[in-house]
Design a protein around this motif. Sequence first.
Motif, PDB file in Angstrom:
ATOM      1  N   GLU A  44       0.819  -1.209   0.000  1.00 58.61           N
ATOM      2  CA  GLU A  44       0.000   0.000   0.000  1.00 58.61           C
ATOM      3  C   GLU A  44       0.860   1.268   0.000  1.00 58.61           C
ATOM      4  N   ASN A  45       2.002   1.220   0.675  1.00 57.81           N
ATOM      5  CA  ASN A  45       2.739   2.461   0.934  1.00 57.81           C
ATOM      6  C   ASN A  45       4.138   2.552   0.332  1.00 57.81           C
ATOM      7  N   CYS A  46       4.681   1.461  -0.146  1.00 57.63           N
ATOM      8  CA  CYS A  46       6.081   1.479  -0.580  1.00 57.63           C
ATOM      9  C   CYS A  46       6.268   1.040  -2.031  1.00 57.63           C
ATOM     10  N   SER A  47       5.571  -0.027  -2.432  1.00 57.07           N
ATOM     11  CA  SER A  47       5.897  -0.680  -3.713  1.00 57.07           C
ATOM     12  C   SER A  47       5.611   0.189  -4.926  1.00 57.07           C
ATOM     13  N   LYS A  48       4.750   1.197  -4.769  1.00 58.26           N
ATOM     14  CA  LYS A  48       4.477   2.029  -5.952  1.00 58.26           C
ATOM     15  C   LYS A  48       5.733   2.775  -6.416  1.00 58.26           C
ATOM     16  N   CYS A  49       6.682   3.010  -5.513  1.00 53.91           N
ATOM     17  CA  CYS A  49       7.979   3.566  -5.925  1.00 53.91           C
ATOM     18  C   CYS A  49       9.043   2.479  -5.981  1.00 53.91           C
ATOM     19  N   HIS A  50       8.955   1.546  -5.026  1.00 60.15           N
ATOM     20  CA  HIS A  50       9.968   0.493  -4.964  1.00 60.15           C
ATOM     21  C   HIS A  50       9.572  -0.671  -5.857  1.00 60.15           C
ATOM     22  N   ASN A  51       9.562  -0.426  -7.182  1.00 64.43           N
ATOM     23  CA  ASN A  51       9.371  -1.489  -8.168  1.00 64.43           C
ATOM     24  C   ASN A  51      10.354  -1.206  -9.293  1.00 64.43           C
ATOM     25  N   GLY A  54       9.970   2.145 -10.848  1.00 67.76           N
ATOM     26  CA  GLY A  54       9.621   3.246  -9.958  1.00 67.76           C
ATOM     27  C   GLY A  54      10.795   4.160  -9.653  1.00 67.76           C
ATOM     28  N   ALA A  55      10.500   5.192  -8.856  1.00 67.22           N
ATOM     29  CA  ALA A  55      11.505   6.212  -8.555  1.00 67.22           C
ATOM     30  C   ALA A  55      12.588   5.689  -7.613  1.00 67.22           C
ATOM     31  N   ALA A  56      12.321   4.623  -6.888  1.00 69.18           N
ATOM     32  CA  ALA A  56      13.276   4.133  -5.892  1.00 69.18           C
ATOM     33  C   ALA A  56      14.297   3.183  -6.520  1.00 69.18           C
ATOM     34  N   PRO A  57      15.485   3.104  -5.911  1.00 69.28           N
ATOM     35  CA  PRO A  57      16.567   2.328  -6.533  1.00 69.28           C
ATOM     36  C   PRO A  57      16.452   0.809  -6.394  1.00 69.28           C
ATOM     37  N   PHE A  58      15.513   0.304  -5.588  1.00 68.06           N
ATOM     38  CA  PHE A  58      15.370  -1.161  -5.480  1.00 68.06           C
ATOM     39  C   PHE A  58      13.903  -1.504  -5.240  1.00 68.06           C
ATOM     40  N   SER A  59      13.543  -2.781  -5.551  1.00 67.14           N
ATOM     41  CA  SER A  59      12.151  -3.222  -5.398  1.00 67.14           C
ATOM     42  C   SER A  59      11.875  -3.657  -3.972  1.00 67.14           C
ATOM     43  N   LEU A  81      11.332   8.711   7.447  1.00 69.49           N
ATOM     44  CA  LEU A  81      12.068   9.071   6.231  1.00 69.49           C
ATOM     45  C   LEU A  81      11.360   8.450   5.029  1.00 69.49           C
ATOM     46  N   MET A  82      10.700   7.317   5.292  1.00 68.49           N
ATOM     47  CA  MET A  82       9.957   6.588   4.272  1.00 68.49           C
ATOM     48  C   MET A  82       8.602   6.194   4.852  1.00 68.49           C
ATOM     49  N   PRO A  83       7.507   6.202   4.093  1.00 76.03           N
ATOM     50  CA  PRO A  83       7.438   6.776   2.749  1.00 76.03           C
ATOM     51  C   PRO A  83       7.549   8.292   2.847  1.00 76.03           C
ATOM     52  N   ALA A 249       8.324  12.273  -7.885  1.00 77.69           N
ATOM     53  CA  ALA A 249       6.968  12.388  -8.424  1.00 77.69           C
ATOM     54  C   ALA A 249       6.496  11.061  -8.991  1.00 77.69           C
ATOM     55  N   GLN A 250       5.219  10.771  -8.789  1.00 77.52           N
ATOM     56  CA  GLN A 250       4.665   9.554  -9.350  1.00 77.52           C
ATOM     57  C   GLN A 250       3.626   9.896 -10.381  1.00 77.52           C
ATOM     58  N   PHE A 251       3.561   9.004 -11.311  1.00 79.43           N
ATOM     59  CA  PHE A 251       2.617   9.173 -12.406  1.00 79.43           C
ATOM     60  C   PHE A 251       1.235   8.690 -11.976  1.00 79.43           C
ATOM     61  N   PHE A 377      13.847  19.094  -0.606  1.00 81.97           N
ATOM     62  CA  PHE A 377      14.099  19.238  -2.036  1.00 81.97           C
ATOM     63  C   PHE A 377      13.952  17.907  -2.785  1.00 81.97           C
ATOM     64  N   ARG A 378      14.261  16.808  -2.090  1.00 84.83           N
ATOM     65  CA  ARG A 378      14.266  15.532  -2.787  1.00 84.83           C
ATOM     66  C   ARG A 378      12.872  15.018  -3.112  1.00 84.83           C
ATOM     67  N   TRP A 379      11.860  15.503  -2.392  1.00 81.19           N
ATOM     68  CA  TRP A 379      10.521  14.956  -2.614  1.00 81.19           C
ATOM     69  C   TRP A 379       9.605  16.046  -3.124  1.00 81.19           C
ATOM     70  N   GLN A 380       9.448  16.102  -4.428  1.00 79.99           N
ATOM     71  CA  GLN A 380       8.585  17.112  -5.018  1.00 79.99           C
ATOM     72  C   GLN A 380       7.494  16.372  -5.754  1.00 79.99           C
ATOM     73  N   TYR A 381       6.298  16.513  -5.270  1.00 80.51           N
ATOM     74  CA  TYR A 381       5.196  15.724  -5.815  1.00 80.51           C
ATOM     75  C   TYR A 381       4.223  16.568  -6.611  1.00 80.51           C
ATOM     76  N   PHE A 382       3.428  15.850  -7.385  1.00 80.21           N
ATOM     77  CA  PHE A 382       2.219  16.411  -7.960  1.00 80.21           C
ATOM     78  C   PHE A 382       1.127  16.020  -6.970  1.00 80.21           C
TER      79      PHE A 382
HETATM   80  C1  HEC Z   1       7.627   8.321  -3.470  1.00 83.78           C
HETATM   81  C2  HEC Z   1       8.403   7.155  -3.702  1.00 83.78           C
HETATM   82  C3  HEC Z   1       8.770   6.285  -2.518  1.00 83.78           C
HETATM   83  C4  HEC Z   1       7.930   5.680  -1.614  1.00 83.78           C
HETATM   84  C5  HEC Z   1       6.401   5.743  -1.560  1.00 83.78           C
HETATM   85  C6  HEC Z   1       8.780   4.946  -0.727  1.00 83.78           C
HETATM   86  N1  HEC Z   1      10.093   5.101  -1.083  1.00 83.78           N
HETATM   87 FE1  HEC Z   1      11.703   4.290  -0.129  1.00 83.78          FE
HETATM   88  N2  HEC Z   1      12.954   5.297  -1.387  1.00 83.78           N
HETATM   89  C7  HEC Z   1      12.562   6.049  -2.465  1.00 83.78           C
HETATM   90  C8  HEC Z   1      13.742   6.584  -3.131  1.00 83.78           C
HETATM   91  C9  HEC Z   1      13.747   7.449  -4.387  1.00 83.78           C
HETATM   92  C10 HEC Z   1      14.853   6.135  -2.401  1.00 83.78           C
HETATM   93  C11 HEC Z   1      16.330   6.417  -2.707  1.00 83.78           C
HETATM   94  C12 HEC Z   1      17.032   7.130  -1.629  1.00 83.78           C
HETATM   95  C13 HEC Z   1      16.697   8.576  -1.485  1.00 83.78           C
HETATM   96  O1  HEC Z   1      16.666   9.299  -2.473  1.00 83.78           O
HETATM   97  O2  HEC Z   1      16.503   8.975  -0.316  1.00 83.78           O
HETATM   98  C14 HEC Z   1      14.322   5.326  -1.302  1.00 83.78           C
HETATM   99  C15 HEC Z   1      15.095   4.692  -0.356  1.00 83.78           C
HETATM  100  C16 HEC Z   1      14.637   3.780   0.568  1.00 83.78           C
HETATM  101  C17 HEC Z   1      15.458   3.005   1.468  1.00 83.78           C
HETATM  102  C18 HEC Z   1      16.973   3.062   1.547  1.00 83.78           C
HETATM  103  C19 HEC Z   1      17.367   4.120   2.517  1.00 83.78           C
HETATM  104  C20 HEC Z   1      18.863   4.165   2.724  1.00 83.78           C
HETATM  105  O3  HEC Z   1      19.262   4.971   3.568  1.00 83.78           O
HETATM  106  O4  HEC Z   1      19.595   3.454   2.028  1.00 83.78           O
HETATM  107  C21 HEC Z   1      14.628   2.209   2.205  1.00 83.78           C
HETATM  108  C22 HEC Z   1      15.013   1.179   3.234  1.00 83.78           C
HETATM  109  C23 HEC Z   1      13.263   2.513   1.766  1.00 83.78           C
HETATM  110  N3  HEC Z   1      13.325   3.469   0.788  1.00 83.78           N
HETATM  111  C24 HEC Z   1      12.139   1.919   2.293  1.00 83.78           C
HETATM  112  C25 HEC Z   1      10.845   2.334   2.003  1.00 83.78           C
HETATM  113  C26 HEC Z   1       9.688   1.814   2.677  1.00 83.78           C
HETATM  114  C27 HEC Z   1       9.714   0.736   3.757  1.00 83.78           C
HETATM  115  C28 HEC Z   1       8.615   2.473   2.153  1.00 83.78           C
HETATM  116  C29 HEC Z   1       7.162   2.337   2.565  1.00 83.78           C
HETATM  117  C30 HEC Z   1       6.844   2.323   3.963  1.00 83.78           C
HETATM  118  C31 HEC Z   1       9.108   3.369   1.136  1.00 83.78           C
HETATM  119  N4  HEC Z   1      10.473   3.256   1.077  1.00 83.78           N
HETATM  120  C32 HEC Z   1       8.305   4.184   0.343  1.00 83.78           C
HETATM  121  C33 HEC Z   1      11.264   6.300  -2.866  1.00 83.78           C
HETATM  122  C34 HEC Z   1      10.127   5.905  -2.173  1.00 83.78           C
END
Ligand code: HEC
Length: 453
Positions: A44-51, A54-59, A81-83, A249-251, A377-382
Amino acid sequence: MLHKLKYLTAFLVIVIAACQNTAQLPSANEPVLFAEHIAPIIYENCSKCHNQDGAAPFSLISYDDIASKAKLIAYVTANRLMPPWPADPTYTHFANETYLTDEQIQLIKRWAEEGSLPGDTAALVQPEILEKKWSNGAPDLIVRMPKPIKVPGNNTDLFMVLKIPFELPQDTIIRAIEFVPGNKRLVHHVNTHIIQFNASKKKNLQAGKFMVNQDQTKSTSIHKELGLLNDDGTYAPMTPSVSNYLPGAQFSFYPDEIGGFRVGKKNAFYLNDMHFGPSPVDEIDSSYYKIYYGVKEPKRPVAEFQIGTLGLAPVEPTLVVPANEMKTFHIKFTVPNDISIVNLVPHMHLIGKRFWAYAIKPSGDTIRLIRINNWDFRWQYFYMPKKMLKIPRGSTIFVEGDFDNRASNPNNPFNPPKLIAEREGSMKTTDEMFQLIITYVPYQKGDELIVLE
Ligand code: HEC
């Protein structure tokens, strides 16, 4: 009687809500399990970027993906820090909002501490199927750059203007276009327009350069160099802002009748511009576009305007922040027609600290727009309102922003601090910007009821 009934309904709602919550939670002496308790929170909260796209570096999709990072996940969630969700949820809610409740954070912590147990993972949906879900389904067309972009490792921002031609077998309705960043760490922003050529006025779509450095050339000559003009030197029609990207930003799709447009056979993406952040080493980017076709004739194309830097209303006073100072700035704009907002994009750079926007109707009522108490600065959304948000004609939009140019600001790009200002046309991250970008459609009766979620 009516009073009692209301009271009773309210009571029932609370009881039901409480039951639903406890139904998901294991009791204190039951183990926390991935499949039963954690997967729903992560999906629900993470995978939309962590795929994978997606914008995140790992699934974060399979049990292995998530369990191998359990401790880190517990840490980033506990510290919020996340989401990443900069908007203040006590001020306004949005269709795309993502933040965890305290209970969810606790549960993740317990799961990590108890050894990240899998539970019944066989009952979970296959990761490959989820991966598809998060990448918005299969697009109808993928358009790639003619060649990868080289980003030199010279620690400076790189601004490029690009043309990416693409041809279609026939006239086509486009519902949405998604930009997929290649080098996720370096791609900072992209503004994409589409130029629609009439086949008889443009022989060779490929003629001209693929990209030019924005800093080097003036716009009229850029258009020629890139081959963006018709063969006779006139301009072809353009649909602006068909796809924009900012950090994090997410689409998302609009409801059927909103947005979308029609294109002919010969088209070109016009990226004005594409910005790469500074890098200490040479890097390569191969970003691409996913295009989703529509079936319904587009009725209500979206439009956008911006206020503040480079916008319809100025920043007041002029955006200059002397070294070692914290300063507040304002933007004020009166909306000339009834509009329905479908997206809000607050924009500042590194020393932005706080962003607050609201509108005052001619009647004196306030419409809350967005408040960000800790700008990042790192999180700029629509930010997409839950329903289309009507701003009546004659309302004034007020935006207030703090900029912190002191050494105590960890995001200050200069040490010791030095004067930071808005410089005409400069989008460099070390210069400042203060903008609110609003995507809207002209208001129609009933818009308030259209759900954007
Ligand atoms: C809007 C997109 C987005 C969402 C939603 C999101 N992440 Fe991330 N996440 C990222 C990005 C992009 C990074 C890359 C590191 C950065 O830029 O801070 C990251 C980095 C991370 C890291 C690595 C941090 C580190 O210090 O190495 C972890 C762990 C993580 N995310 C877990 C989560 C979890 C758990 C959730 C949900 C509860 C989540 N993320 C939701 C985009 C997202």
